[in-house]
Design a protein around this motif. Structure first.
Motif, PDB file in Angstrom:
ATOM      1  N   MET A  12       0.831  -1.200   0.000  1.00  0.00           N
ATOM      2  CA  MET A  12       0.000   0.000   0.000  1.00  0.00           C
ATOM      3  C   MET A  12       0.872   1.259   0.000  1.00  0.00           C
ATOM      4  O   MET A  12       1.584   1.518   0.939  1.00  0.00           O
ATOM      5  N   PRO A  13       0.781   2.029  -1.023  1.00  0.00           N
ATOM      6  CA  PRO A  13       1.715   3.140  -1.175  1.00  0.00           C
ATOM      7  C   PRO A  13       1.393   4.263  -0.199  1.00  0.00           C
ATOM      8  O   PRO A  13       0.248   4.599   0.013  1.00  0.00           O
ATOM      9  N   ASP A  14       2.456   4.839   0.332  1.00  0.00           N
ATOM     10  CA  ASP A  14       2.300   5.988   1.201  1.00  0.00           C
ATOM     11  C   ASP A  14       2.512   7.262   0.414  1.00  0.00           C
ATOM     12  O   ASP A  14       3.390   7.352  -0.428  1.00  0.00           O
ATOM     13  N   LEU A  15       1.726   8.246   0.742  1.00  0.00           N
ATOM     14  CA  LEU A  15       1.822   9.548   0.110  1.00  0.00           C
ATOM     15  C   LEU A  15       3.152  10.207   0.445  1.00  0.00           C
ATOM     16  O   LEU A  15       3.608  10.166   1.578  1.00  0.00           O
ATOM     17  N   ALA A  16       3.757  10.829  -0.538  1.00  0.00           N
ATOM     18  CA  ALA A  16       5.054  11.481  -0.311  1.00  0.00           C
ATOM     19  C   ALA A  16       5.095  12.805  -1.045  1.00  0.00           C
ATOM     20  O   ALA A  16       5.764  12.949  -2.059  1.00  0.00           O
ATOM     21  N   ARG A  17       4.392  13.776  -0.508  1.00  0.00           N
ATOM     22  CA  ARG A  17       4.236  15.033  -1.226  1.00  0.00           C
ATOM     23  C   ARG A  17       5.288  16.061  -0.916  1.00  0.00           C
ATOM     24  O   ARG A  17       5.445  17.038  -1.643  1.00  0.00           O
ATOM     25  N   ASN A  18       5.970  15.904   0.187  1.00  0.00           N
ATOM     26  CA  ASN A  18       6.996  16.881   0.525  1.00  0.00           C
ATOM     27  C   ASN A  18       8.168  16.189   1.206  1.00  0.00           C
ATOM     28  O   ASN A  18       8.062  15.041   1.632  1.00  0.00           O
ATOM     29  N   PRO A  19       9.281  16.901   1.298  1.00  0.00           N
ATOM     30  CA  PRO A  19      10.500  16.287   1.825  1.00  0.00           C
ATOM     31  C   PRO A  19      10.331  15.739   3.242  1.00  0.00           C
ATOM     32  O   PRO A  19      10.947  14.731   3.586  1.00  0.00           O
ATOM     33  N   LYS A  20       9.520  16.374   4.019  1.00  0.00           N
ATOM     34  CA  LYS A  20       9.335  15.897   5.395  1.00  0.00           C
ATOM     35  C   LYS A  20       8.630  14.545   5.423  1.00  0.00           C
ATOM     36  O   LYS A  20       9.017  13.640   6.156  1.00  0.00           O
ATOM     37  N   GLN A  21       7.578  14.447   4.630  1.00  0.00           N
ATOM     38  CA  GLN A  21       6.884  13.161   4.549  1.00  0.00           C
ATOM     39  C   GLN A  21       7.839  12.075   4.080  1.00  0.00           C
ATOM     40  O   GLN A  21       7.855  10.963   4.624  1.00  0.00           O
ATOM     41  N   ILE A  22       8.608  12.396   3.078  1.00  0.00           N
ATOM     42  CA  ILE A  22       9.548  11.415   2.546  1.00  0.00           C
ATOM     43  C   ILE A  22      10.551  11.019   3.619  1.00  0.00           C
ATOM     44  O   ILE A  22      10.842   9.842   3.824  1.00  0.00           O
ATOM     45  N   GLY A  23      11.052  12.005   4.324  1.00  0.00           N
ATOM     46  CA  GLY A  23      12.001  11.727   5.396  1.00  0.00           C
ATOM     47  C   GLY A  23      11.399  10.846   6.472  1.00  0.00           C
ATOM     48  O   GLY A  23      12.037   9.893   6.938  1.00  0.00           O
ATOM     49  N   ASN A  24      10.185  11.149   6.841  1.00  0.00           N
ATOM     50  CA  ASN A  24       9.537  10.355   7.880  1.00  0.00           C
ATOM     51  C   ASN A  24       9.322   8.914   7.443  1.00  0.00           C
ATOM     52  O   ASN A  24       9.532   7.985   8.216  1.00  0.00           O
ATOM     53  N   LEU A  25       8.915   8.753   6.196  1.00  0.00           N
ATOM     54  CA  LEU A  25       8.692   7.395   5.703  1.00  0.00           C
ATOM     55  C   LEU A  25       9.998   6.617   5.663  1.00  0.00           C
ATOM     56  O   LEU A  25      10.044   5.435   6.000  1.00  0.00           O
ATOM     57  N   ILE A  26      11.050   7.302   5.263  1.00  0.00           N
ATOM     58  CA  ILE A  26      12.348   6.636   5.204  1.00  0.00           C
ATOM     59  C   ILE A  26      12.794   6.244   6.611  1.00  0.00           C
ATOM     60  O   ILE A  26      13.270   5.130   6.837  1.00  0.00           O
TER      61      ILE A  26
END
Lengths: 83, 83
Positions: free
Chosen positions: B1-15
């Motif tokens: 299930m793909p997670d939304l990654a709209r901004n650098p913070k979201q991406i960082g958190n997911l990583i």
DNA sequence: CCCTATTATGCGCCAAAACGAATAAAATTC
DNA sequence: GAATTTTATTCGTTTTGGCGCATAATAGGG
């Protein structure tokens, strides 16, 4: 349906396709994003050192977004996406 | 299930979340990706100027990948993803 | 064909990424 | 609460993005 975006070239190709679908030139997309036409060109040709911020801006203007998902096995459909 | 990654913070958190799920420290992820621990730290805290290449490398090592999809409406689940 | 729109390149500039190496700060563990 | 692991931050260096500006190179349209 999300398109695979594993490397800068794939991302560039997807962006180019989306831009054309919307009937925009690189210059027009540049205006909408606040980026130079030259920068759009670089992104579409797969510049690996493009900035996250820049890519996200372009996607946003094209009404697209990234999703992060577990790496999928390469399906036939995915392979198409290489070019 | 793909997670939304709209901004650098979201991406960082997911990583960050994915890294921890795999029981890795930033240093260990750095070794696997060929990046410095300091660079991993920056990415996870949402550095917007991180390089596409760098992000893709990290995702790859974590067995994740980007997908590009039409921008979705903000569902409740998406909102969760902010933190 | 030629003319024009579009895309790709080039140059100089400034800001910043990522680097190595180190250390400060924070969180864990015992 | 001390010792240790982990994460954040700093310094100096090299490299490169994206900028403005300009110009090639390449489609496309008439």
């Amino acid at each position: 349906m999300p398109d695979l975006a594993r490397n800068p070239k794939q991302i560039g190709n997807l962006i180019r396709r989306a831009r054309k679908q919307r009937g925009l030139s690189q210059t027009q997309l540049g205006e909408k994003t606040g980026l130079r036409q030259a920068t759009i060109s670089l992104i579409e040709t797969g510049n690996p050192a493009a900035t996250l911020e820049t890519i996200l801006t372009v996607l946003s203007v094209l009404d697209l977004e990234f999703r992060i998902a577990p790496r999928s096995k390469g399906t036939a459909a995915d392979i198409e996406d290489i070019f």
